[in-house]
Motif scaffolding. Structure first.
Motif: not given
Length: 234
Positions: A36-41
């Motif tokens: 839900d967008g908590q991890k980004k890369g």
């Protein structure tokens, strides 16, 4: 025809107007998110892979009588699509237990399901895309009974077509997410079908070749995306 203003930017795509009011351009990005967008890369080349793989699947499905929004690819990262009004439902089809299904219902990952499971989520970022059933969808006026029946029947047809195709590529279609849109009185398959929206496992080794490699820090994420591109589009 020319690309005009940006009208939408999401986690993985940008959508642009064109000089034809009935057509839009989708540009696929390399950005990746999970949980839900908590991890980004960033997954280098992901946008190219998702564009090519989605185009290949849309063309396959069109040949089998499934109506889609796809018109043609324009570049490595861009495709031309018909403008649709997206129905705010995520339609998930599961063939093998994985992901949230294991957490919610205590399946062991990798369990072959006795029949495909179709699930619905309300496409709403503020509510974090909750699972819903037909009654919720009707109460929220997201779709009619006939539309829900058509969407689920079409999703199951798509499942059979993709499974058969991927069997020949030594790939297991574990599960996948679809979105549909309305256009001129009909419902079309929209969005994308890619390693971002599907779980693909190698049929021999059960190696994960999709976004789970990013979600679960399994490494070789870029290599997995390109492996799917090679098998699906080659």
């Amino acid at each position: 025809m020319e690309k005009l203003d940006l009208i939408y930017e999401g986690k993985a795509k940008r959508v642009y107007k064109t000089t034809d009011e009935d057509l839009l351009i989708i540009e696929f990005k390399d950005t990746a998110t999970a949980f839900d967008g908590q991890k980004k890369g960033i997954i280098p080349g992901k946008g190219i892979v998702n564009n090519k793989v989605s185009a290949t699947f849309f063309e396959l499905l069109e040949r089998q009588g499934i109506r889609t929004h796809f018109v043609r690819t324009l570049s490595d990262r861009e495709m031309l699509v018909k403008r649709v009004s997206i129905i705010p439902l995520e339609v998930i089809v599961r063939n093998v237990a994985a992901g949230s299904l294991c957490k919610r219902l205590n399946f062991q990952e990798g369990t072959l399901l006795k029949l495909p499971i179709v699930e619905l989520c309300y496409k709403n970022d503020e509510l974090h895309d909750p699972f819903i059933n037909h009654y919720h969808a009707l109460a929220l006026e997201l779709a009619t009974r006939d539309e829900l029946s058509f969407i689920e029947e079409t999703a199951l047809k798509i499942n059979e077509i993709l499974k058969s195709f991927l069997d020949g590529k030594n790939l297991i279609l574990v599960d996948f997410k679809l979105e549909f849109g309305r256009r001129n009185g009909e419902i079309l398959l929209a969005d994308e079908i890619s390693p971002d929206t599907c779980r693909f496992w190698d049929a021999s080794t059960l190696e994960k070749l999709d976004k789970d490699r990013f979600r679960r820090d399994l490494g070789k994420v870029e290599e997995a995306y390109w492996e799917i591109c090679k098998r699906v589009c080659g």
